[in-house]
Design a protein around this motif. Structure first.
Motif, PDB file in Angstrom:
ATOM      1  N   SER A 294       0.826  -1.199   0.000  1.00  0.00           N
ATOM      2  CA  SER A 294       0.000   0.000   0.000  1.00  0.00           C
ATOM      3  C   SER A 294       0.863   1.252   0.000  1.00  0.00           C
TER       4      SER A 294
ATOM      5  N   ALA B 151      -2.386   9.168  -0.117  1.00  0.00           N
ATOM      6  CA  ALA B 151      -3.527   9.008  -1.017  1.00  0.00           C
ATOM      7  C   ALA B 151      -3.065   9.193  -2.457  1.00  0.00           C
ATOM      8  N   THR B 152      -3.744   8.505  -3.367  1.00  0.00           N
ATOM      9  CA  THR B 152      -3.388   8.590  -4.775  1.00  0.00           C
ATOM     10  C   THR B 152      -3.376  10.028  -5.266  1.00  0.00           C
ATOM     11  N   GLU B 153      -4.349  10.810  -4.815  1.00  0.00           N
ATOM     12  CA  GLU B 153      -4.438  12.204  -5.244  1.00  0.00           C
ATOM     13  C   GLU B 153      -3.218  12.995  -4.790  1.00  0.00           C
ATOM     14  N   GLU B 154      -2.747  12.730  -3.570  1.00  0.00           N
ATOM     15  CA  GLU B 154      -1.565  13.431  -3.068  1.00  0.00           C
ATOM     16  C   GLU B 154      -0.320  13.081  -3.877  1.00  0.00           C
TER      17      GLU B 154
END
Length: 275
Positions: free
Chosen positions: A27, A31-34
């Motif tokens: 993992s 976050a993916t956005e970050e």
């Protein structure tokens, strides 16, 4: 095992493709956005500086686990390229040329090209090391990768603490240094590259006790000191920056933080101050 964490985190230990890629089995820490936003900020920074080729570093372990003098655990070269998307569309962006440990055989390495989001996917901190070489060296690096020089100087036998002055083992940072020197000296003669490295490059000393090193070698296939005699020395992101600065081949060397702030790369400051 806790005492071995600084050793484990030295260089590229967690930078095999399964961890670095967007299809990682582990993992991500953010976050993916970050990650996406930060990766784009790195690209935008480099593009705004007119960098067609630059050296990039990431943190693959928490900062508190890294030995003194080590700021980044993985080093690679980013080249401004035409990138074909899965849709078939072609866009401009930075392709990152890495040496990664093989997933199933961690004492062997392979060369893998990925992209900024993939590169920072497994980062423990969203901070990037950015070394922008002189325009002339940038062009030499572009030519080197176009001509397969990175493949010619690849040595698959991998060690986390590879000695950059001989060819017995190689890690990601030494491989980056080898490509840089191949570009500078216009040769892929590996014996000559190592002689030039010995003559002009100052490696980073790793301050870890002999007991810990011996234990690490016994427990982990990708840790060995067989290629060292006396002090343990290895190439680091910072020592590459200092090497380029010393030889007037550096345009800029900074650390870019997640909040957009920039800090100078510590290792290059003494050389820049002499200019």
């Amino acid at each position: 095992m806790k005492n071995l964490l600084p050793l484990i985190g030295l260089l590229c230990l967690l930078s095999n493709p399964s961890v670095a890629g967007s299809t990682a089995k582990t993992s991500p820490q953010f976050a993916t956005e970050e990650i996406t936003l930060f990766a784009k900020s790195v690209e935008k920074y480099a593009a705004a500086k007119g960098a067609r080729a630059f050296i990039i570093g990431r943190m693959g372990r928490p900062a508190e686990e890294l030995p003194e003098g080590i700021e980044f655990t993985h080093t690679a070269v980013a080249i401004y390229s035409s990138i074909t998307l899965s849709s078939g569309d072609v866009v401009k962006g930075y392709a990152i040329h890495n040496l990664y440990q093989q997933e199933q055989q961690i004492d062997r390495s392979e060369l893998v090209t990925d992209y900024p989001v993939d590169f920072f996917w497994s980062a423990y901190a969203l901070r990037a090391g950015i070394i922008i070489p002189s325009p002339g060296l940038q062009q030499r690096l572009i030519n080197a990768y176009a001509n397969g020089v990175h493949q010619q100087v690849h040595r698959p036998a991998y060690s986390v603490i590879a000695n950059p002055f001989n060819e017995e083992y190689q890690n990601c940072t030494e491989h980056t240094l080898d490509v840089i020197n191949a570009a500078i000296y216009d040769t892929t003669d590996y014996a000559q590259l190592k002689a030039n490295t010995q003559a002009h490059f100052k490696a980073q000393r790793i301050h870890i006790s002999g007991v810990k090193l011996a234990l690490g070698s016994a427990l982990m296939k990708d840790v060995t000191t067989r290629d060292h005699k006396g002090k343990v020395l290895t190439a680091t992101f910072g020592s590459i920056g200092a090497y380029l600065a010393q030889n007037h081949l550096l345009r800029e060397a900074i650390i870019l933080e997640q909040d957009g702030s920039q800090n100078p790369l510590r290792d290059v400051q003494p050389w820049l101050a002499q200019r």
